[in-house]
Design an enzyme around this catalytic site. Structure first.
Site, PDB file in Angstrom:
ATOM      1  N   ARG A   1       8.136   4.953   1.468  1.00 45.29           N
ATOM      2  CA  ARG A   1       8.841   5.571   2.595  1.00 45.29           C
ATOM      3  C   ARG A   1       9.210   7.032   2.323  1.00 45.29           C
ATOM      4  NH1 ARG A   1      10.574   0.167   3.167  1.00 45.29           N
ATOM      5  NH2 ARG A   1      10.225  -0.638   5.265  1.00 45.29           N
TER       6      ARG A   1
ATOM      7  N   GLY B   1       0.813  -1.217   0.000  1.00 46.43           N
ATOM      8  CA  GLY B   1       0.000   0.000   0.000  1.00 46.43           C
ATOM      9  C   GLY B   1       0.840   1.258   0.000  1.00 46.43           C
ATOM     10  N   ALA B   2       0.199   2.402   0.387  1.00 42.53           N
ATOM     11  CA  ALA B   2       0.814   3.729   0.225  1.00 42.53           C
ATOM     12  C   ALA B   2       1.320   3.834  -1.218  1.00 42.53           C
ATOM     13  CB  ALA B   2       1.922   3.960   1.250  1.00 42.53           C
TER      14      ALA B   2
ATOM     15  N   GLN C   1       7.960  -9.200   8.085  1.00 38.04           N
ATOM     16  CA  GLN C   1       9.165  -8.829   7.336  1.00 38.04           C
ATOM     17  C   GLN C   1       9.842  -7.574   7.876  1.00 38.04           C
ATOM     18  OE1 GLN C   1       6.892  -8.271   3.580  1.00 38.04           O
ATOM     19  NE2 GLN C   1       8.280  -6.553   3.236  1.00 38.04           N
TER      20      GLN C   1
ATOM     21  N   GLN D   1      15.141  -8.533  -3.512  1.00 37.67           N
ATOM     22  CA  GLN D   1      13.847  -9.180  -3.248  1.00 37.67           C
ATOM     23  C   GLN D   1      13.375  -9.954  -4.483  1.00 37.67           C
ATOM     24  OE1 GLN D   1      10.419  -7.531  -0.842  1.00 37.67           O
ATOM     25  NE2 GLN D   1       9.764  -6.907  -2.887  1.00 37.67           N
TER      26      GLN D   1
ATOM     27  N   HIS E   1       2.143   4.502  -5.137  1.00 36.49           N
ATOM     28  CA  HIS E   1       2.672   5.598  -5.958  1.00 36.49           C
ATOM     29  C   HIS E   1       2.732   5.092  -7.397  1.00 36.49           C
ATOM     30  CE1 HIS E   1       6.325   3.235  -5.721  1.00 36.49           C
ATOM     31  NE2 HIS E   1       6.307   3.333  -4.393  1.00 36.49           N
TER      32      HIS E   1
ATOM     33  N   GLY F   1       9.054  -5.106  -8.751  1.00 30.54           N
ATOM     34  CA  GLY F   1       9.831  -3.933  -9.163  1.00 30.54           C
ATOM     35  C   GLY F   1      11.321  -4.154  -8.981  1.00 30.54           C
TER      36      GLY F   1
ATOM     37  N   HIS G   1       4.127   1.560  -8.217  1.00 28.35           N
ATOM     38  CA  HIS G   1       3.174   0.451  -8.085  1.00 28.35           C
ATOM     39  C   HIS G   1       2.231   0.421  -9.290  1.00 28.35           C
ATOM     40  CE1 HIS G   1       3.856   1.324  -3.615  1.00 28.35           C
ATOM     41  NE2 HIS G   1       4.216   0.061  -3.717  1.00 28.35           N
TER      42      HIS G   1
HETATM   43  P1  AMP Z   1       6.022  -2.376  -1.707  1.00 29.51           P
HETATM   44  O1  AMP Z   1       4.631  -1.823  -1.584  1.00 29.51           O
HETATM   45  O2  AMP Z   1       7.089  -1.390  -1.377  1.00 29.51           O
HETATM   46  O3  AMP Z   1       6.180  -3.699  -1.029  1.00 29.51           O
HETATM   47  O4  AMP Z   1       6.235  -2.651  -3.263  1.00 29.51           O
HETATM   48  C1  AMP Z   1       5.354  -3.462  -3.990  1.00 29.51           C
HETATM   49  C2  AMP Z   1       5.972  -3.732  -5.339  1.00 29.51           C
HETATM   50  O5  AMP Z   1       6.173  -2.498  -6.027  1.00 29.51           O
HETATM   51  C3  AMP Z   1       7.359  -4.402  -5.230  1.00 29.51           C
HETATM   52  O6  AMP Z   1       7.477  -5.383  -6.254  1.00 29.51           O
HETATM   53  C4  AMP Z   1       8.285  -3.248  -5.459  1.00 29.51           C
HETATM   54  O7  AMP Z   1       9.548  -3.626  -5.973  1.00 29.51           O
HETATM   55  C5  AMP Z   1       7.512  -2.409  -6.459  1.00 29.51           C
HETATM   56  N1  AMP Z   1       7.998  -1.030  -6.456  1.00 29.51           N
HETATM   57  C6  AMP Z   1       8.224  -0.257  -5.359  1.00 29.51           C
HETATM   58  N2  AMP Z   1       8.721   0.941  -5.739  1.00 29.51           N
HETATM   59  C7  AMP Z   1       8.816   0.918  -7.086  1.00 29.51           C
HETATM   60  C8  AMP Z   1       9.288   1.855  -8.074  1.00 29.51           C
HETATM   61  N3  AMP Z   1       9.754   3.055  -7.741  1.00 29.51           N
HETATM   62  N4  AMP Z   1       9.243   1.488  -9.371  1.00 29.51           N
HETATM   63  C9  AMP Z   1       8.783   0.247  -9.740  1.00 29.51           C
HETATM   64  N5  AMP Z   1       8.330  -0.663  -8.858  1.00 29.51           N
HETATM   65  C10 AMP Z   1       8.354  -0.338  -7.548  1.00 29.51           C
END
Ligand code: AMP
Length: 283
Positions: free
Chosen positions: A191, A31-32, A61, A155, A34, A149, A37
């Site tokens: 973040r 979530g949160a 995690q 990861q 951008h 991503g 995502h």
């Molecule tokens: P998170 O919500 O941070 O767990 O991220 C969810 C998914 O979005 C993960 O596969 C991340 O690698 C991907 N992601 C996060 N930030 C970005 C970004 N700036 N560009 C592309 N994918 C992203």
């Protein structure tokens, strides 16, 4: 967009769609949201009949409880963004729904060096938690395509390993999507919302330090440019966990480059309370 809160209902719904020949893409998130995502949602929509996203801030995690407590939550805005992006299904489970037997995992995932290198070293237990939640999510959703991503480079490697360990690598394809950045180069991240205005201005130095490595890389000894990149951050008040130049396939750090091997530079650093990561493929 259909909203599911129960694992069983979603599982059965996905089964029914796949029996009708529908191809399913899955974008797990915390979530949160951008545009990074959303770019994953867009990639999934291009390749699949149905795109499913999940929002779950996975407690197992977070090696730092303060980081978990302060993780941004913007659920209403997230739902709007997903709807606008054309996401078909949102899975929004509770902790009990994901971990009906409690959060303590009985399973240990053999991740080899991923657990002792870089994020593995600085965030003990983090990747076991990632595997625990992604394992559960993949069992519920069993997608044809999974979207991750490159922003979370290590990861992606860990989840590829998990998919192998689960024996589903012939069923679920992993698609790694490029890192989306703000106009100044800062990698988009949930973040970033926690940064003050002054910290936000400084945060771009992480991208700049990695770009410095990319622009100055030559065959031979690489510690000098790495140390210069570290100094670019620590001189400005960052607490650097690491900057490494590593083999892009194994993440093994190296200090001498043969001029051929594919490399990636990775960084993790704190600006006060907020820990940011980024990476760049170098060649
Ligand atoms: P998170 O919500 O941070 O767990 O991220 C969810 C998914 O979005 C993960 O596969 C991340 O690698 C991907 N992601 C996060 N930030 C970005 C970004 N700036 N560009 C592309 N994918 C992203």
């Amino acid at each position: 967009m259909i909203l599911f809160k129960k694992a069983n209902s979603l599982h059965q719904w996905v089964d029914a769609q796949q029996r009708k020949g529908q191809k399913v893409g899955f974008v797990p998130t915390m979530g949160a949201l951008h545009l990074g995502h959303i770019s994953l949602i867009e990639s999934s929509r291009k390749d699949n009949d149905i795109t499913i996203s999940s929002i779950f801030v996975n407690p197992t995690q977070f090696n730092d409880p303060k980081d978990f407590e302060k993780y941004p939550v913007t659920i209403e805005k997230d739902i709007l963004q997903l709807e606008q992006a054309g996401c078909d299904v949102l899975f929004l489970p509770s902790v009990e729904e994901i971990y009906p037997n409690g959060t303590t995992s009985k399973q240990h995932y053999d991740l080899g060096e991923m657990e002792t290198l870089l994020e593995g070293k600085f965030r003990p237990g983090h990747y076991q938690g990632v595997c625990q939640v992604v394992h559960r999510l993949l069992e519920i959703v069993h997608p044809d395509n999974l979207y991750l991503g490159q922003k979370d480079y290590q990861q992606c490697m860990v989840i590829s390993r998990l998919v192998e360990l689960m024996g589903i690598n012939d069923k679920t394809n992993i698609n790694i999507c490029p890192t989306l950045r703000e106009t100044d180069g800062l990698a988009m991240s949930s973040r970033n919302m926690r940064l003050s205005e002054a910290e936000r201005v400084k945060a771009v130095l992480i991208f700049q330090s990695l770009s410095y490595i990319k622009d100055n890389l030559v065959a031979g000894e690489t510690d000098t440019i790495k140390n210069k990149a570290i100094a670019m951050l620590s001189d400005e008040g960052f607490r650097v966990d690491y900057i490494e130049i590593a083999d892009a396939k194994t993440l093994e750090p190296l200090s001498n480059w043969d001029g051929k091997k594919k490399l990636v530079a990775l960084a993790a650093a704190f600006l006060n309370e907020v820990r940011l990561i980024d990476n760049l493929l170098l060649n």
